[in-house]
Write an enzyme that holds these catalytic residues in place. Sequence first.
Site, mmCIF file in Angstrom:
data_model
loop_
_atom_site.group_PDB
_atom_site.id
_atom_site.type_symbol
_atom_site.label_atom_id
_atom_site.label_comp_id
_atom_site.label_asym_id
_atom_site.label_seq_id
_atom_site.Cartn_x
_atom_site.Cartn_y
_atom_site.Cartn_z
ATOM 1 N N HIS A 156 0.828 -1.211 0.000
ATOM 2 C CA HIS A 156 0.000 0.000 0.000
ATOM 3 C C HIS A 156 0.859 1.256 0.000
ATOM 4 O O HIS A 156 0.786 2.078 0.904
ATOM 5 C CB HIS A 156 -0.923 0.010 1.224
ATOM 6 C CG HIS A 156 -1.814 -1.180 1.340
ATOM 7 N ND1 HIS A 156 -2.390 -1.578 2.524
ATOM 8 C CD2 HIS A 156 -2.238 -2.078 0.412
ATOM 9 C CE1 HIS A 156 -3.125 -2.657 2.335
ATOM 10 N NE2 HIS A 156 -3.051 -2.970 1.052
ATOM 11 N N HIS A 178 -6.962 -0.603 3.945
ATOM 12 C CA HIS A 178 -6.691 -1.069 2.592
ATOM 13 C C HIS A 178 -7.160 0.020 1.631
ATOM 14 O O HIS A 178 -8.299 0.501 1.733
ATOM 15 C CB HIS A 178 -7.444 -2.362 2.316
ATOM 16 C CG HIS A 178 -7.002 -3.483 3.193
ATOM 17 N ND1 HIS A 178 -6.343 -4.585 2.724
ATOM 18 C CD2 HIS A 178 -7.109 -3.664 4.538
ATOM 19 C CE1 HIS A 178 -6.053 -5.402 3.719
ATOM 20 N NE2 HIS A 178 -6.521 -4.866 4.837
#
Length: 623
Positions: free
Chosen positions: A559, A602
């Site tokens: 990420h 996320h």
Amino acid sequence: MEQKLARIADVSEKEFDFIVIGALHITAGCVVAARLSENPNMSVALLEAGPAHLDDPMISDPTQWPKTLIDPEYNWGYLTTPQPGLHGEPTMFPRHVISSGRGLGGTSQINGLAWNLPQREEIDAVCELGNEGWNWESFHKYAKKAQRFCPPDPNERSEFKNLYKSDAVGHDGPIPLSFGRDSCGADAAWQRSLAENGVDTISTALDGNVTGTWKSVSSVDPESLERVYAVNGYLYPVLDRPNLKVLPDAYVYKIITSKHGDEVVATAVEFEHGEQVHKVYARKEVIVSAGAVKSPQVLELSGIGDRNILEPLGIPVQLDLPSVGTNVQEHITMANSLISQLFTLCPFDAMLMFFAEMVEDRGLVTSDMLNNEEFAEKLRVEFGLKDPFRLILDGLSYVPIQIASERAEQLAQKQRAKIANGNYPPGLKASYEKQLELLANPKVPDFEIMFLPYSILGPAPESDKPYLTLFLIVGRPFTRGTIHVQSADPKAWPAIDPRYYEEDIDLDVMVDATRFARKVAQTEPFKSLVFEEQAPGPGVSTDEEMYAFVRKNTYSGFHTAGSMSMLPRDKGGVVDARLKVYGTKNIRVVDLSILPIETVVHPQGTVYAIAEMACDIIKRDYQ
């Protein structure tokens, strides 16, 4: 659908109002291309470095993502530079969920499908750092614009509940969000053990509060049970538009620019297709949606970046912008051979059975066990299902350090003193001060525990036995890294240096998160399901052993953010609040790289929200 994609003759030497460079983070680029081409008077070319992968069952099947995540056909698979914080070893660096995907749709084609949104205070912090309009209320509006929430079947078959708030979700967007139909059977027990340790189950994670544990929605169509991603959600329905050309296998080399006074103006994009180099020309703008790894590389190859990096490589400097490729932040994940926190579960009485060894019709069911077709069919018949069991990544928990650690205040004070006494650039210091506010807030989470009914990046040690994986993720690291070109060759990898654990507090949080996960796993009712903790395992108990274990078993959380930060220019910004690159007239960046502070969640939903918000910003500029 392949025939609706552009041919090279449709793009090469042609002129478009907007050129979208979706070299790797095409999730955002798909949204931008689809939304801008809604105006029939605006022409759009979308360039994707990877293959199309249209109608590929490895992508459409939501259960295949652990395989595509490590397959070079679908993932670029970058490595970092050697990391002193990890004993000097390089680590796998799949560029994120949203930026590691190789192919049309970017990482939205290979991610774990979980959809959540940041904590309200995190987005407000982005606004308060000098980005007017980027507050939670605006962000949430655009996040909902992407969503088409599909209410669950009211007849739930599991204790792992489908909880939601109708006003927190969008209902008319292109990406369907649905709850997983089936459960591994241990999820509810995990939630109850979390509650015994101060982590409550919340009714939604899409309203600006993610502190707690919940069953996540996923980007899965509940009718077809297939993945919906940026391509089939946004691009498929509009590929017939004559003003939109989508060209896969188009590897961007650089943006070609000219100087108009003090401003750099993008005039064309140079790219490779079919082993030949081509150009496509821009009337209005070039929009870079190449992700936090590739976007800075594209700009630097185009002569936009730090003069001290570009000149030694022989890259002509068009714009000296030293902040390009700095402020890099990456979720830090603790794993063991890419499988973190692995527990073997003993059988127990459960209605739905995922990730467990079946013993006399009692137990949990694992994805590996479902590879046995006879066993999978038996379960389908037993539960009266039209389709096979589907295993979805939907057990998410976000925890403030105050709940997990007795030394939370001590860690915060130590970091506060370090920042107060440190010689940091003004922009970084301002960002750190915002992070300290978030760290000190007991309502804001600092790390994640992912509950995975998978043996995530490889087969289970024994396919007929149940395994469960808990991933620990430091969600808002203080460590800052860099991503820079190391060659004028556009095919050469950039130097990716996330500098894992350069800030001690990140390592401290990971250690305490690991201890907390172990504590929860040893709490009833989940404790009764644990046959054996395999990692860290009983041999890891002292502080010294725990710190060594965490250093050895850390890698990228997929990420990456921050490398093209949206901040004031004098505070280390690359783009302004309208996503324009400073010093340019017509180059914007639209992807996760613009976030100046990483958020704990996320980022799939965040990327869609950024892209939707960017489209309205661009449209307003050309009304």
